[in-house]
Enzyme design. Structure first.
Site, PDB file in Angstrom:
ATOM      1  NE  ARG A 162      -3.943  -0.174   2.545  1.00 57.55           N
ATOM      2  CZ  ARG A 162      -5.203  -0.600   2.362  1.00 57.55           C
ATOM      3  NH1 ARG A 162      -5.464  -1.870   2.181  1.00 57.55           N
ATOM      4  NH2 ARG A 162      -6.205   0.243   2.376  1.00 57.55           N
ATOM      5  CE1 TYR A 215      -4.771   6.614  -3.143  1.00 54.22           C
ATOM      6  CE2 TYR A 215      -4.865   6.190  -0.793  1.00 54.22           C
ATOM      7  CZ  TYR A 215      -5.399   6.778  -1.928  1.00 54.22           C
ATOM      8  OH  TYR A 215      -6.553   7.520  -1.829  1.00 54.22           O
ATOM      9  CG  ASN A 270     -12.816   3.529   3.948  1.00 50.71           C
ATOM     10  OD1 ASN A 270     -11.993   3.906   4.771  1.00 50.71           O
ATOM     11  ND2 ASN A 270     -12.648   2.468   3.207  1.00 50.71           N
ATOM     12  CB  VAL A 290     -15.552  -3.058   1.217  1.00 45.78           C
ATOM     13  CG1 VAL A 290     -15.821  -1.759   1.970  1.00 45.78           C
ATOM     14  CG2 VAL A 290     -16.240  -4.228   1.876  1.00 45.78           C
ATOM     15  CB  SER A 334     -18.619  -0.549  -5.391  1.00 45.08           C
ATOM     16  OG  SER A 334     -17.254  -0.651  -5.094  1.00 45.08           O
ATOM     17  N   GLY A 394     -13.372 -10.449   8.576  1.00 45.09           N
ATOM     18  CA  GLY A 394     -14.361  -9.368   8.492  1.00 45.09           C
ATOM     19  C   GLY A 394     -14.480  -8.583   9.782  1.00 45.09           C
TER      20      GLY A 394
HETATM   21  N1  UDP Z   1     -12.908  -5.790   1.641  1.00 43.18           N
HETATM   22  C1  UDP Z   1     -13.628  -6.975   1.733  1.00 43.18           C
HETATM   23  N2  UDP Z   1     -14.197  -7.451   0.607  1.00 43.18           N
HETATM   24  C2  UDP Z   1     -14.141  -6.823  -0.596  1.00 43.18           C
HETATM   25  C3  UDP Z   1     -13.413  -5.614  -0.689  1.00 43.18           C
HETATM   26  C4  UDP Z   1     -12.797  -5.131   0.449  1.00 43.18           C
HETATM   27  O1  UDP Z   1     -13.746  -7.579   2.810  1.00 43.18           O
HETATM   28  O2  UDP Z   1     -14.732  -7.334  -1.575  1.00 43.18           O
HETATM   29  C5  UDP Z   1     -12.290  -5.226   2.868  1.00 43.18           C
HETATM   30  C6  UDP Z   1     -10.853  -4.808   2.738  1.00 43.18           C
HETATM   31  O3  UDP Z   1      -9.992  -5.892   3.021  1.00 43.18           O
HETATM   32  C7  UDP Z   1     -10.751  -3.711   3.781  1.00 43.18           C
HETATM   33  C8  UDP Z   1     -12.138  -3.074   3.765  1.00 43.18           C
HETATM   34  O4  UDP Z   1     -13.005  -4.043   3.192  1.00 43.18           O
HETATM   35  O5  UDP Z   1     -10.524  -4.237   5.054  1.00 43.18           O
HETATM   36  C9  UDP Z   1     -12.213  -1.793   2.980  1.00 43.18           C
HETATM   37  O6  UDP Z   1     -11.663  -2.025   1.720  1.00 43.18           O
HETATM   38  P1  UDP Z   1     -11.669  -0.915   0.570  1.00 43.18           P
HETATM   39  O7  UDP Z   1     -10.831  -1.448  -0.541  1.00 43.18           O
HETATM   40  O8  UDP Z   1     -13.052  -0.525   0.276  1.00 43.18           O
HETATM   41  O9  UDP Z   1     -10.984   0.354   1.248  1.00 43.18           O
HETATM   42  P2  UDP Z   1      -9.622   0.557   2.074  1.00 43.18           P
HETATM   43  O10 UDP Z   1      -8.986  -0.771   2.384  1.00 43.18           O
HETATM   44  O11 UDP Z   1      -8.759   1.398   1.217  1.00 43.18           O
HETATM   45  O12 UDP Z   1     -10.092   1.221   3.314  1.00 43.18           O
END
Ligand code: UDP
Length: 315
Positions: free
Chosen positions: A144, A147, A176, A189, A191, A209
């Protein structure tokens, strides 16, 4: 009427911002390379007399033919599957060269510039909820990092241009965010879960989760961005803009399943490395400085987002 450049203007947040700025009566130049953005998102604006779309990558300098009053710098892929892997070097360049090019433009025109930074600057946070004074816990060599460190470097450039070049800056850290104009294939997550439920596909929970996120509806973010840009007291930030309502990913999946009748099953997939365990903004500063707080709870925002995806996917 102000002349405003929005980089990343055809993306999810960018297109929502363009609609707001046009509605407010401004001249809007929307710049995007359409890597994750799409012209579809701004299609209703393309013939508007105060709107222009320019296909351009912020990695390259942009000699804007008009004198600018404001620059919103949003250009950067924001979803892990799109910013990582073979796109990671491109992501760092977008963050760092992108803001450098935009800061030069701001300096040229005496324009005010707002940088969309991110909660990712806090990395795997050891302070919870995250306050702006917390300096973060980022893995500088993880997947990561392109980014996170790119956005951190962009913040540092913002403040150096402010200190040494007198550029008028604003920095927000976005938590988020979800809502209409998200790309169904974005991989994020909210979408993913909504589209999976609508299509009757497995709902993919990464890890157990139990990791948490705080989800903000797009309209709240846009209001916070505009207030931050237009604050006349010279408040530079950085300021957190997010909704402090904190949910586990499992809770989010359950909520989506309550709202969408579906045959989808919950399935678990491996947790990506460096996936933050918890995230929640402290928004005291935004309240004090901008009189801003989010107004749309997750359940209501999800209803609006589900309606958008139903139409987009024709389901
Ligand atoms: N996540 C998940 N299933 C998905 C996509 C994401 O469980 O289909 C989880 C991901 O591992 C993270 C959280 O949801 O812990 C948020 O992910 P996202 O990519 O939306 O945003 P970010 O990680 O950048 O906060």
């Amino acid at each position: 009427m102000k002349t405003i450049l929005v980089t990343g203007g055809s993306g999810f947040v960018g297109s929502n911002l363009c609609y707001r700025l046009i509605e407010d009566g401004h001249r809007v130049i929307c710049l995007d390379n359409n890597y994750t953005g799409s012209l579809d998102n701004v299609a209703p604006l393309l013939n508007h007399p105060r709107f222009t779309f320019v296909e351009h990558d912020v990695i390259e300098p942009y000699e804007c033919p008009e004198k600018l009053d404001r620059i919103y710098n949003l250009a950067c892929p924001a979803s892990p599957p799109f910013y990582q892997g073979n796109k990671s070097i491109f992501t760092t360049k977008t963050c760092v060269l992108g803001i450098l090019n935009m800061l030069e433009l701001a300096k040229r025109d005496g324009a005010r510039i707002l940088q969309t930074s991110t909660s990712e600057v806090y990395g795997e946070p050891l302070v919870h909820p995250q306050v702006e004074t917390y300096r973060g816990n980022v893995n500088p060599i993880g997947i990561r990092a392109c980014y996170d460190e790119g956005k951190r470097c962009a913040e540092s450039l913002m403040f150096d241009y402010h200190r040494h070049e007198g550029v008028d800056i604003r920095v927000i850290r976005i938590f988020n965010t979800y809502g209409p104009y998200m790309n169904p294939e974005d991989g994020r997550v909210v979408s993913n879960f909504i589209c999976q439920a609508l299509r009757g596909e497995d709902i993919t929970i990464y890890g157990e989760g139990q990791q948490t996120r705080s989800f903000q509806y797009i309209d709240d973010l846009i209001e916070g961005m505009v207030r931050m840009m237009e604050n006349e007291k010279g408040f530079t930030g950085p300021v957190n803009i997010g909704n402090p309502g904190e949910f586990t990913i499992r809770q989010l999946a359950d909520l989506v399943l309550q709202k969408i009748p579906t045959t989808s099953q919950l399935v678990h997939r491996p947790l990506p490395s460096d996936d933050p365990t918890q995230r929640r903004p402290d928004i005291t500063l935004a309240g004090e400085q901008l009189g801003w707080a989010p107004t749309i709870p997750l359940s209501e925002g999800l209803d609006k987002t589900i309606a958008y995806f139903r139409e987009k996917l024709g389901m």
